[in-house]
Scaffold this motif. Structure first.
Motif, short mmCIF file in Angstrom:
data_model
loop_
_atom_site.label_atom_id
_atom_site.label_comp_id
_atom_site.label_asym_id
_atom_site.label_seq_id
_atom_site.Cartn_x
_atom_site.Cartn_y
_atom_site.Cartn_z
N LEU A 27 -8.38 -40.64 7.00
CA LEU A 27 -9.46 -41.11 7.88
C LEU A 27 -9.51 -40.26 9.15
N GLU A 28 -8.34 -39.97 9.69
CA GLU A 28 -8.28 -39.17 10.92
C GLU A 28 -8.84 -37.77 10.67
N ASN A 29 -8.48 -37.18 9.53
CA ASN A 29 -8.97 -35.83 9.23
C ASN A 29 -10.47 -35.81 9.02
N GLU A 87 2.66 -45.70 1.26
CA GLU A 87 2.05 -44.46 0.79
C GLU A 87 1.98 -43.45 1.93
N SER A 88 1.72 -42.22 1.57
CA SER A 88 1.62 -41.16 2.57
C SER A 88 0.44 -41.45 3.52
N GLY A 89 0.68 -41.25 4.82
CA GLY A 89 -0.38 -41.40 5.82
C GLY A 89 -0.65 -42.82 6.26
N GLY A 96 1.27 -44.61 8.26
CA GLY A 96 1.74 -44.87 9.62
C GLY A 96 3.23 -45.16 9.70
N LYS A 97 4.00 -44.69 8.72
CA LYS A 97 5.44 -44.99 8.71
C LYS A 97 6.16 -44.36 9.91
N GLU A 98 5.76 -43.12 10.21
CA GLU A 98 6.43 -42.45 11.33
C GLU A 98 6.10 -43.16 12.65
N1 LIG Z 1 -2.12 -48.23 12.47
C1 LIG Z 1 -2.40 -47.04 13.00
N2 LIG Z 1 -3.10 -46.96 14.15
C2 LIG Z 1 -3.42 -45.75 14.66
N3 LIG Z 1 -3.08 -44.57 14.11
C3 LIG Z 1 -2.39 -44.59 12.97
C4 LIG Z 1 -2.00 -45.82 12.36
N4 LIG Z 1 -1.32 -45.55 11.24
C5 LIG Z 1 -1.27 -44.21 11.15
N5 LIG Z 1 -1.90 -43.63 12.19
C6 LIG Z 1 -2.07 -42.18 12.41
O1 LIG Z 1 -2.23 -41.58 11.13
C7 LIG Z 1 -1.50 -40.36 11.03
C8 LIG Z 1 -0.47 -40.47 9.91
O2 LIG Z 1 0.53 -41.42 10.29
P1 LIG Z 1 2.09 -41.21 10.00
O3 LIG Z 1 2.45 -39.75 10.13
O4 LIG Z 1 2.84 -42.17 10.81
O5 LIG Z 1 2.12 -41.61 8.47
P2 LIG Z 1 3.32 -41.57 7.43
O6 LIG Z 1 3.21 -42.81 6.64
O7 LIG Z 1 4.60 -41.30 8.15
O8 LIG Z 1 2.92 -40.33 6.53
P3 LIG Z 1 3.86 -39.43 5.56
O9 LIG Z 1 4.45 -40.35 4.53
O10 LIG Z 1 2.90 -38.48 4.93
O11 LIG Z 1 4.87 -38.77 6.43
C9 LIG Z 1 -0.87 -40.13 12.40
O12 LIG Z 1 -1.69 -39.29 13.15
C10 LIG Z 1 -0.82 -41.52 12.99
O13 LIG Z 1 -0.87 -41.45 14.39
#
Ligand SMILES: Nc1ncnc2c1ncn2[C@@H]1O[C@H](COP(=O)(O)OP(=O)(O)OP(=O)(O)O)[C@@H](O)[C@H]1O
Length: 457
Positions: A370-372, A178-180, A182-184
């Motif tokens: 959670l971060e926001n 899902e979005s957010g 941590g995939k990136e």
């Molecule tokens: N396991 C984790 N530990 C610490 N920070 C995390 C973790 N997972 C995600 N984050 C933080 O949460 C935010 C969102 O993560 P990220 O951009 O990697 O998500 P995403 O799955 O790629 O989202 P999207 O699909 O919307 O692009 C970032 O600031 C990231 O640093």
């Protein structure tokens, strides 16, 4: 003449070496100093008589003399940092019958003025190099590594293991979640841990590039390829990522005609820039991410099946935060660290009520949400601990919970009854006093006491 006298010969030799243009050190095969000339010892702030018999590492910083004795390989014109200066060092093994019995080291310098000039020139060149290295890494390198990926739940420990395994291979990876979630961050970690870490990490947000620009963004164009094309042409993301990793974020948003082009690059491992008739080989590792159900999209003919199988060689699934709530306390600590180091405001934690709410909330926006929430709360919280009143989601959810269950009339009546009971109790059932405190007439007060059946206790 005096050449016949061994002692005199040695003294002359010593005098020459002592005043030599170069600094000289001689070590035996254990790396113990057997000789050092006076100028070198003076530069090091050592007494010429006390250096002999000591290990070279105790006398010269960053020396490699002992290593040269071990390897038997000469090192010529090596840059060595000694006492705040860069020196140019030569280290030559001394061999007898093919056996290394020691080494001679020389450090080149000229007069101090010349040396200082050269030294500051080297320093500025190295600073410049550092600057460009840093700049390059900021633009092209991976920003995150596995240490940034917080999570001690079984699911996350398992995922981190998969990330390490994926990093050691060169196969395409598809990260779903899902979005957010941590995939990136995971994509960055794979690149960081891989053999390609010294090469570029290039991100392409497939959902954000207008369809018309897609091809030029990905493959680049030649000068004069179309009206408005930049002079000298433009490198595409694939070209920039050559030797490194390309991260195709939101791959589910890739328009179908681009899906075919991407498939071709993956199959042929070559790109054709717009306006060029020749193809160029590229060596790029693919990491893709999606929060859309690609398999379902295949059924609906929105995503190519052949492309799916090409990118989904190593599938990684990132679980949503609601399925690993035990990670929340660790994540709160990690994210607060990140937020406070950015803002400079000291926040050391959250109060129990806040943590309880965090543990019960469903987090549709996952870790980003959670971060926001933490970022906003830490901005508004007056102290070092985040209080529930400053967490926007909590008050909102409380009101929704109340208003969802009861009508406004019921809420008003309940509140009125509570205020009446509290005031009467505080006034020891002195009705005149209570009416005056509440700003109502005695008759109205009696009516309400009757309505709510409030008894004196
Ligand atoms: N396991 C984790 N530990 C610490 N920070 C995390 C973790 N997972 C995600 N984050 C933080 O949460 C935010 C969102 O993560 P990220 O951009 O990697 O998500 P995403 O799955 O790629 O989202 P999207 O699909 O919307 O692009 C970032 O600031 C990231 O640093």
């Amino acid at each position: 003449m005096f050449a016949a006298h061994e002692n005199v010969k040695n003294s002359i030799l010593e005098a020459i070496i002592d005043s030599a243009y170069e600094w000289i050190v001689v070590v035996d095969k254990e790396g113990i100093i057997q000789y050092m000339n006076r100028t070198y010892a003076e530069f090091l702030g050592e007494n010429i008589h006390s250096v002999t018999g000591r290990h070279v590492c105790d006398v010269i910083e960053n020396t490699r003399m002992h290593k040269v004795v071990e390897s038997g390989v000469p090192e010529i014109a090596d840059l060595q940092y000694i006492r705040g200066n860069y020196m140019i060092a030569n280290r030559i093994p001394v061999k007898v019958d093919d056996e290394v019995i020691g080494a001679v080291g020389t450090v080149i310098f000229r007069d101090t003025g010349q040396w200082k000039k050269m030294n500051s020139h080297i320093k500025s060149l190295l600073h410049e190099l550092e600057f460009y290295k840093k700049d390059w890494h900021e633009k092209n390198g991976a920003k995150y590594s596995l240490q940034d990926l917080e999570g001690r739940s079984e699911k996350m420990v398992h995922l981190k293991g998969q990330v390490k395994k994926a990093a050691s291979s060169d196969l395409p990876v598809l990260i779903s979640g899902e979005s957010g979630t941590g995939k990136e961050l995971i994509a960055h970690s794979i690149h960081q841990l891989s053999e390609r870490s010294g090469k570029p990490f290039i991100k392409v947000n497939c959902g954000a590039i207008p369809e018309t620009l897609f091809e030029s963004e990905l493959f680049g164009y030649e000068e004069g390829a179309f009206t408005g094309a930049k002079k000298g042409g433009k490198a595409g993301k694939f070209g920039l990522a050559d030797g490194g990793t390309i991260f195709l974020d939101e791959i589910g948003d890739l328009p179908s005609h681009m899906q075919i082009k991407l498939l071709r690059v993956l199959q042929e491992k070559e790109i054709e820039t717009i306006g060029s008739t020749v193809s160029r080989k590229v060596d790029v590792r693919i990491i893709a991410a999606t929060n859309r159900p690609l398999q379902q999209m295949i059924v609906q003919r929105q995503f190519r099946e052949d492309l799916y199988y090409r990118i989904n060689v190593i599938p990684l699934n990132v679980p949503p935060l609601r399925d690993r709530k035990e990670d929340i306390p660790g994540l709160v600590a990690k994210l607060l660290d990140k937020i406070t180091s950015r803002s400079g405001k000291r926040i050391i934690g959250v109060e129990n009520d806040v943590m309880n709410w965090f543990l019960s909330h469903q987090w549709p926006g996952n870790i980003r949400e959670l971060e926001n929430v933490l970022e906003a709360a830490s901005h508004f919280s007056p102290g070092e601990i985040i209080l529930a009143d400053f967490v926007p989601g909590i008050s909102h959810e409380r009101v929704t919970a109340v208003s969802g269950e009861k009508s406004l009339k019921e809420i008003l009546q309940e509140t009125e009854e509570k205020v009446l009971r509290d005031t009467l109790r505080d006034c020891s059932f002195d009705k005149k006093k209570a009416a005056s405190l509440l700003g109502i007439g005695k008759t109205v007060l009696y009516e309400k006491i009757k309505k709510y059946n409030i008894q004196e206790v």
